[in-house]
Design an enzyme around this catalytic site. Structure first.
Site, PDB file in Angstrom:
ATOM      1  N   ASP A  36      -9.903  -6.027 -18.172  1.00  0.00           N
ATOM      2  CA  ASP A  36     -10.055  -7.178 -19.279  1.00  0.00           C
ATOM      3  C   ASP A  36      -8.704  -7.631 -19.970  1.00  0.00           C
ATOM      4  O   ASP A  36      -7.976  -6.959 -20.682  1.00  0.00           O
ATOM      5  CB  ASP A  36     -11.066  -7.002 -20.477  1.00  0.00           C
ATOM      6  CG  ASP A  36     -10.731  -7.870 -21.501  1.00  0.00           C
ATOM      7  OD1 ASP A  36     -10.680  -9.814 -21.550  1.00  0.00           O
ATOM      8  OD2 ASP A  36     -11.658  -7.072 -22.257  1.00  0.00           O
TER       9      ASP A  36
ATOM     10  N   HIS B  70       0.828  -1.449   0.313  1.00  0.00           N
ATOM     11  CA  HIS B  70      -0.229  -0.049   0.236  1.00  0.00           C
ATOM     12  C   HIS B  70       0.675   1.081   0.102  1.00  0.00           C
ATOM     13  O   HIS B  70       0.029   1.815  -0.596  1.00  0.00           O
ATOM     14  CB  HIS B  70      -1.033   0.041   1.166  1.00  0.00           C
ATOM     15  CG  HIS B  70      -2.180   0.741   0.998  1.00  0.00           C
ATOM     16  ND1 HIS B  70      -2.291   2.112   0.278  1.00  0.00           N
ATOM     17  CD2 HIS B  70      -3.533   0.629   1.498  1.00  0.00           C
ATOM     18  CE1 HIS B  70      -3.574   2.273   0.259  1.00  0.00           C
ATOM     19  NE2 HIS B  70      -3.221   1.869   1.469  1.00  0.00           N
TER      20      HIS B  70
END
Length: 449
Positions: free
Chosen positions: A383, A166
């Protein structure tokens, strides 16, 4: 509303983890993180997961091979993610752009996508097998900053598990990198959004100027229950579609019903959680609202900026006030916290980090609740060639952090999914209180105890 937990068990066979370096030579050297990146509260790993169906048009193509190659190509542009964190002057972390690479794991599981159920939602079964914690990889210093595991399923579908430090990026930054990978998988030569480092944009001014009171970093006082007391934890997800949101909105007076869905759900969940953990009535409780500030700057941060740009302004009250007052009172607290996420507030947080020597952390207490809205993150739109994932997003609740995730229920209705993590007994109280609210009842303070 409540999604059932699953008892599905399966076996994952993994190949040896490997380091994937950038596909092309990249600059070596050191890069400083911003004063927002470089704070104790960000020193953990973000787990993300994506489930993809079998696609006949991709017959003969191996998702692990495609994604591994896309990772190498994307790292050529996001090369700091292939480096390692080092300690710099005055405890400030910096990235050694060494080109060592990101961790990649290729795996196979003896399970089909259909066996996960109609509605793919956290908590996911065998999550530790789908995002494998390679020994020695989870630390902050001198460890890989990114881990990706591609697990092929019996049905021809596959799962992509991602773990990222993070300190390097927030959700939007990680998603930007994932889209770059997807573009590379489709044959792109360069990402459509060029990555921008420029971490100095979120540094504290010189000299530092703390201009706000930051309750999100208040120090723990004696007598407050600390989070290690939260044992026997269970995680459940709760779905809020149009019907649930309408039912909760009816709990507000007509003039207050124009609040946003985020404000409404946050107020309801904060109230339910406070009743569930049952703190002393005079104990302070906090809700930290994760505010993305990218567009709050003048001028806005560059579109390719992939560092941390969120702050955590806190709403603060007592358990008694939260439980006794009307729901509109809680909504107003959430609104005020949400409105605090300005450029000046970011600079004040950065200044506080510099003044405190990075030591400040969110209060590690039961009464602290953190909510982040990632419904527009785009994790579900990535995708790699097989189409969009059936589910794409955070892998679940992160302790006291709940995420608002865009999801569909079994009927196909689009709504907000919220994973919650609580001790078993508190979870029972949470469910009961939320069910009462959805029925139009706000339980009184005496009956809630």
């Amino acid at each position: 509303m409540q999604t059932p937990s699953t008892s599905l068990v399966f076996t994952v066979r993994r190949r040896e983890p490997e380091l994937v370096a950038p596909a092309k030579p990249t600059p070596h050297g050191y890069k400083l993180l911003s004063d927002i990146d470089d704070q104790a509260s960000y020193r953990f790993q973000i787990p993300l997961i994506q489930f993809y169906r079998y696609n006949p048009s991709m017959q003969g193509k191996d998702p692990a091979k495609v994604i591994r190659e896309a990772l190498a190509k994307a790292l050529a542009f996001y090369y700091p993610l292939s480096g390692r964190l080092k300690d710099g002057a005055n405890g400030k972390l910096m990235v050694h752009c060494s080109g060592e690479g990101a961790l990649f794991i290729e795996a196979d599981a003896d399970v089909t996508l259909e066996e996960f159920g109609d509605a793919l939602q956290p908590p996911f079964p065998c999550l530790d097998e789908l995002i494998y914690d390679v020994r020695g990889s989870e630390g902050m210093l001198n460890c890989p900053l990114l881990l990706i595991q591609v697990t092929r399923l019996k049905c021809g579908g596959f799962v992509v598990g991602i773990r990222v430090n993070h300190v390097m990026s927030d959700g939007q930054g990680v998603n930007q990198f994932m889209f770059a990978m997807a573009e590379m998988a489709h044959g792109a030569v360069t990402p459509s959004i060029p990555p921008i480092w420029e971490r100095h944009l979120l540094d504290a001014p010189n000299p530092p100027q703390v201009t706000f009171r930051h309750h999100e970093y208040d120090q723990v006082q004696k007598g407050t229950i600390i989070t290690p007391a939260l044992d026997n934890l269970v995680e459940r997800s709760f779905f809020f579609g149009p019907n649930e949101v309408s039912a909760l909105r009816r709990l507000l007076p007509p003039h207050a019903r124009h609040c946003s869905k985020f404000e409404l759900l946050t107020a309801c969940l904060w109230r339910c959680r406070t009743i569930a953990i049952n703190p002393d009535l005079d104990e302070e409780v906090r809700m930290l609202c994760v505010a993305n500030t990218r567009t709050k700057f003048n001028p806005p941060l560059p579109s390719g900026y992939y560092g941390n740009a969120a702050v955590f302004p806190a709403a603060i009250t007592t358990a008694k006030k939260l439980r006794l007052n009307p729901l509109g009172y809680v909504v107003d607290l959430v609104k005020q916290a949400k409105a605090s996420g300005t450029e000046e507030y970011v600079k004040s947080v950065a200044s506080l980090m510099v003044v405190s020597g990075k030591r400040l952390h969110f209060p590690l207490v039961v009464g602290t609740y953190i909510i982040s809205d990632v419904t527009k993150s785009g994790f579900g739109d990535v995708d790699y060639g097989w189409g969009k994932p059936v589910f794409g997003g955070l892998a679940g609740a992160l302790g006291a952090i709940s995420l608002f995730i865009s999801a569909k229920d079994k009927k196909g209705d689009v709504g907000t999914l919220v994973p919650i993590c609580l001790p078993a007994a508190a979870m029972e109280r949470f469910v009961k209180e939320l069910e009462n609210m959805l029925k139009g009842n706000l339980v009184s303070i005496s009956s809630a105890m």
